[in-house]
Design a protein around this motif. Structure first.
Motif, PDB file in Angstrom:
ATOM      1  N   SER A   1     -18.709  12.087 -23.672  1.00 39.94           N
ATOM      2  CA  SER A   1     -18.282  12.759 -24.912  1.00 39.94           C
ATOM      3  C   SER A   1     -16.805  12.508 -25.219  1.00 39.94           C
ATOM      4  O   SER A   1     -16.372  12.654 -26.361  1.00 39.94           O
TER       5      SER A   1
ATOM      6  N   HIS B   1     -30.684  25.339 -22.060  1.00 42.32           N
ATOM      7  CA  HIS B   1     -29.388  25.224 -21.388  1.00 42.32           C
ATOM      8  C   HIS B   1     -28.270  25.308 -22.429  1.00 42.32           C
ATOM      9  O   HIS B   1     -28.075  24.392 -23.234  1.00 42.32           O
TER      10      HIS B   1
ATOM     11  N   VAL C   1     -25.533  22.454 -22.987  1.00 48.45           N
ATOM     12  CA  VAL C   1     -26.138  21.249 -23.562  1.00 48.45           C
ATOM     13  C   VAL C   1     -26.349  21.445 -25.063  1.00 48.45           C
ATOM     14  O   VAL C   1     -26.004  20.583 -25.884  1.00 48.45           O
TER      15      VAL C   1
ATOM     16  N   LEU D   1     -25.421  15.769 -16.511  1.00 43.11           N
ATOM     17  CA  LEU D   1     -24.552  16.618 -17.328  1.00 43.11           C
ATOM     18  C   LEU D   1     -23.097  16.168 -17.203  1.00 43.11           C
ATOM     19  O   LEU D   1     -22.361  16.100 -18.194  1.00 43.11           O
TER      20      LEU D   1
ATOM     21  N   ALA E   1     -22.717  13.083 -19.232  1.00 39.97           N
ATOM     22  CA  ALA E   1     -22.678  13.399 -20.667  1.00 39.97           C
ATOM     23  C   ALA E   1     -21.308  13.920 -21.084  1.00 39.97           C
ATOM     24  O   ALA E   1     -20.773  13.527 -22.125  1.00 39.97           O
TER      25      ALA E   1
ATOM     26  N   LEU F   1     -31.021  15.583 -21.742  1.00 41.01           N
ATOM     27  CA  LEU F   1     -30.874  16.838 -20.999  1.00 41.01           C
ATOM     28  C   LEU F   1     -31.599  17.984 -21.705  1.00 41.01           C
ATOM     29  O   LEU F   1     -32.161  18.872 -21.053  1.00 41.01           O
ATOM     30  N   LEU F   2     -31.580  17.954 -23.023  1.00 38.53           N
ATOM     31  CA  LEU F   2     -32.241  19.011 -23.786  1.00 38.53           C
ATOM     32  C   LEU F   2     -33.756  18.976 -23.566  1.00 38.53           C
ATOM     33  O   LEU F   2     -34.408  20.018 -23.563  1.00 38.53           O
TER      34      LEU F   2
ATOM     35  N   GLN G   1     -27.322  11.236 -23.923  1.00 41.83           N
ATOM     36  CA  GLN G   1     -27.420  11.957 -22.648  1.00 41.83           C
ATOM     37  C   GLN G   1     -27.751  13.433 -22.879  1.00 41.83           C
ATOM     38  O   GLN G   1     -28.613  14.013 -22.210  1.00 41.83           O
ATOM     39  N   PHE G   2     -27.075  14.050 -23.834  1.00 45.74           N
ATOM     40  CA  PHE G   2     -27.340  15.466 -24.109  1.00 45.74           C
ATOM     41  C   PHE G   2     -28.750  15.661 -24.678  1.00 45.74           C
ATOM     42  O   PHE G   2     -29.402  16.671 -24.384  1.00 45.74           O
ATOM     43  N   GLU G   3     -29.207  14.723 -25.480  1.00 49.46           N
ATOM     44  CA  GLU G   3     -30.576  14.831 -26.010  1.00 49.46           C
ATOM     45  C   GLU G   3     -31.604  14.758 -24.885  1.00 49.46           C
ATOM     46  O   GLU G   3     -32.599  15.488 -24.895  1.00 49.46           O
TER      47      GLU G   3
ATOM     48  N   ASN H   1     -22.838  21.539 -26.911  1.00 47.77           N
ATOM     49  CA  ASN H   1     -22.138  20.255 -26.974  1.00 47.77           C
ATOM     50  C   ASN H   1     -22.857  19.254 -27.851  1.00 47.77           C
ATOM     51  O   ASN H   1     -22.213  18.456 -28.546  1.00 47.77           O
ATOM     52  N   LEU H   2     -24.181  19.294 -27.853  1.00 42.60           N
ATOM     53  CA  LEU H   2     -24.915  18.406 -28.754  1.00 42.60           C
ATOM     54  C   LEU H   2     -24.665  18.808 -30.208  1.00 42.60           C
ATOM     55  O   LEU H   2     -24.535  17.946 -31.093  1.00 42.60           O
TER      56      LEU H   2
END
Length: 580
Positions: free
Chosen positions: A259, A280, A283, A252, A255, A273-274, A269-271, A286-287
């Motif tokens: 950004s 979350h 996440v 995180l 990510a 994490l999702l 990275q966010f994808e 921000n995505l």
């Protein structure tokens, strides 16, 4: 830690409770002492001194506690007391006592890595850099995750000669060239000295030799960022993340950093994490924002709706969903989302946006109520003139849309009395035109032009409109003068460029007029520019070129009134394009 006994009632204050507990502890120790014939008077005195230190700590009298702990550490062979004194000295910002207490702790516990670490910190604060680095080195050898950068930071903050630090660091680095901690410290030293290239070199070495130490990599990231090396920061953070690819918090952080510098990387990275945690909130949000920045509205809309489902910052989700709806010209959806915002960060901005939307939707009553509420709030709280003027413009627009043109004119007149502004004069000039008041229209346009702001869109629009008015009155030279000034203020304004070319044509400057209109057509082709350019080409005999321009423009804007009128007036033998 707070002390309490069942015998103490809630009416007794906290310090008194602590005192009672300490007395109980003292009596307990005295009873134990009577049962221990070997207990000496010195031991009883030491016990009492320790009790004073503990009691002072409970009372939050840290100065007295520190002095008592340190005094006891000198008379007793207890590393615990020296450790207490050391930490209190650091907390109290008493560098000399910190060094003395830490040294005592180290002497009492020669194999305690933490004692050497704090001893190094104490030496550094007392400008004994060689001893500080030596203590840090011992701490490292005993297994403490030592941070030599702390010594460098202390030296920088306390104006200690950095050469002294550098020489010692070089000696240690020569002995252990693959020490990531030392490399990081030298990188920090070079940063403090202003040698960015050398700093980056040693930071790169620290990242290479990190040996699985995530602290080294995160510290390197921070130093890279301080000197503007985003590539190095991302590389260090990536290696820290690769140590455990499924460490959610570490990824995180990676990510969030990405950004700021690399949106595609951040999105990946966010994808990821999702997939690890679909619920979350940060996440998801921000995505969604990354997709918004890349104009991927459909994916952003899907994520923002998911954000609403998980109830994470719903106001933020409604706001961005509203903005997407506005970009899609779906004003009903925009109004739905924006009215669901409970605690807007910028209430005035939101209210103004809703007034405009409700006016466009012909929700006159809703817009009028919102205008009045905003007026009441601004009257109570006060605000900038720009907000007041923006509200006046929107109220005038609302009234004019309902056919209440004179009322709208009066709204702007009152606003001008309170705070004259080019945008207010410009809008009132437009209303004066509707009312047939051409004298006051010209006055308002002149007033807008005289605005003191060096660059103002309303000022440029006023110059443009007044120039067009002068042109219809046969005052081409006055029109040319205004349009030239407007062009200087806004060289990228194609409407000004188009009008400037047309006025030059009317003044007989054909070549210059053609050049300007062709430039306008290349920048932003539209029906009006095509009509004016085509007409000039038609009148100077270049009819084939004119016909092609008209034909192309009709394909793009078949219903453009000025274009249709020009083709009809010139009697151009051109049929409108047919659609299958």
């Amino acid at each position: 830690m707070a002390c309490e006994t069942p015998a103490v009632t809630n009416a007794v204050t906290t310090p008194l409770r602590c005192l009672l507990c300490c007395i109980i502890l003292l009596f307990t120790d005295i009873i134990d002492a009577k049962n221990s014939p070997s207990l000496s008077h010195a031991s009883e005195h030491a016990m009492l001194g320790t009790l004073v230190a503990e009691f002072s700590l409970h009372r939050e009298d840290y100065t007295q506690a520190l002095d008592a702990y340190f005094a006891q550490s000198l008379t007793q062979n207890s590393p615990y007391l020296a450790r207490r004194a050391t930490r209190l000295a650091l907390y109290q910002d008493r560098p000399l006592l910190l060094m003395q207490a830490a040294t005592r702790w180290r002497n009492l516990a020669p194999n305690d890595a933490e004692a050497y670490f704090y001893s190094g910190v104490g030496f550094a604060y007392n400008k004994k850099i060689t001893l500080a680095l030596d203590s840090m080195r011992h701490a490292q050898q005993l297994g403490h995750p030592t941070d030599f950068t702390r010594i460098v930071n202390i030296a920088v903050r306390n104006d200690i000669a950095l050469d002294q630090v550098y020489e010692s660091l070089l000696i240690y680095t020569a002995a252990t060239p693959t020490s990531a901690d030392l490399r990081l410290a030298i990188g920090l030293f070079y940063q403090a000295s202003g040698n960015v290239a050398a700093s980056n070199h040693h930071l790169d070495k620290a990242v290479t030799f990190h040996g699985g130490n995530s602290n080294i990599l995160e510290l390197a990231t921070q130093v890279y960022l301080r000197q503007g090396n985003s590539e190095g920061a991302l590389r260090a953070m990536q290696q820290a993340t690769d140590l455990d690819p499924y460490d959610f918090n570490q990824r995180l952080k990676y990510a969030f950093l990405a950004s700021k510098f690399d949106r595609p990387l951040a999105r990946r990275q966010f994808e990821f994490l999702l997939t690890l945690n679909p619920g979350h909130g940060p996440v998801v949000m921000n995505l969604a924002l990354l997709n918004l920045q890349d104009d991927n509205y459909e994916e952003a809309r899907k994520l923002l709706r998911h954000q609403l489902q998980i109830n994470f910052k719903p106001d933020s989700a409604h706001y961005y969903l509203g903005q997407i709806a506005i970009s899609d010209n779906n004003l009903s959806d925009a109004a739905h989302h924006l009215t669901h915002i409970q605690s807007p960060r910028e209430p005035n901005k939101l209210a103004l946006q809703l007034i405009q939307i409700e006016t466009d939707l012909h929700r006159w009553r809703d817009a009028e109520i919102r205008v009045q509420k905003m007026k009441d709030r601004l009257h109570q709280q006060g605000t900038s003139a720009s907000v007041q003027n923006r509200l006046a413009l929107l109220e005038a627009r609302l009234m004019n849309k309902q056919g209440k043109t004179q009322y709208a004119h009066d709204v702007l007149s009152y606003a001008i009395q309170q705070s004259p502004d080019a945008s207010l004069y410009l809008q009132r000039a437009a209303l004066a035109r509707q009312l047939g008041d051409h004298t006051n229209r010209e006055k308002d346009l002149l007033a807008a032009i005289q605005d003191t702001m060096p660059k103002n869109d309303a000022k440029v629009q006023a110059m443009h409109q007044l120039a067009l008015l002068f042109a219809t009155q046969g005052r081409e030279h006055d029109a040319l003068d205004l349009l030239t000034k407007a062009y200087q203020h806004a060289p990228d304004n194609t409407a000004v460029l188009d009008s400037l070319g047309w006025v030059l044509y009317r003044m007989g400057q054909i070549d210059q007029a053609l050049g300007l209109l062709q430039d306008a057509m290349a920048r932003q082709p539209n029906g009006r520019v095509a009509a004016n350019l085509g007409e000039i080409l038609w009148r100077i005999g270049r009819k084939n070129e004119a016909t092609q321009i008209f034909r192309d423009a009709l394909l793009e804007t078949p219903d453009h009134e000025h274009l249709q009128e020009t083709i009809k007036r010139l009697n151009v033998p051109l049929s409108p394009p047919h659609t299958a």
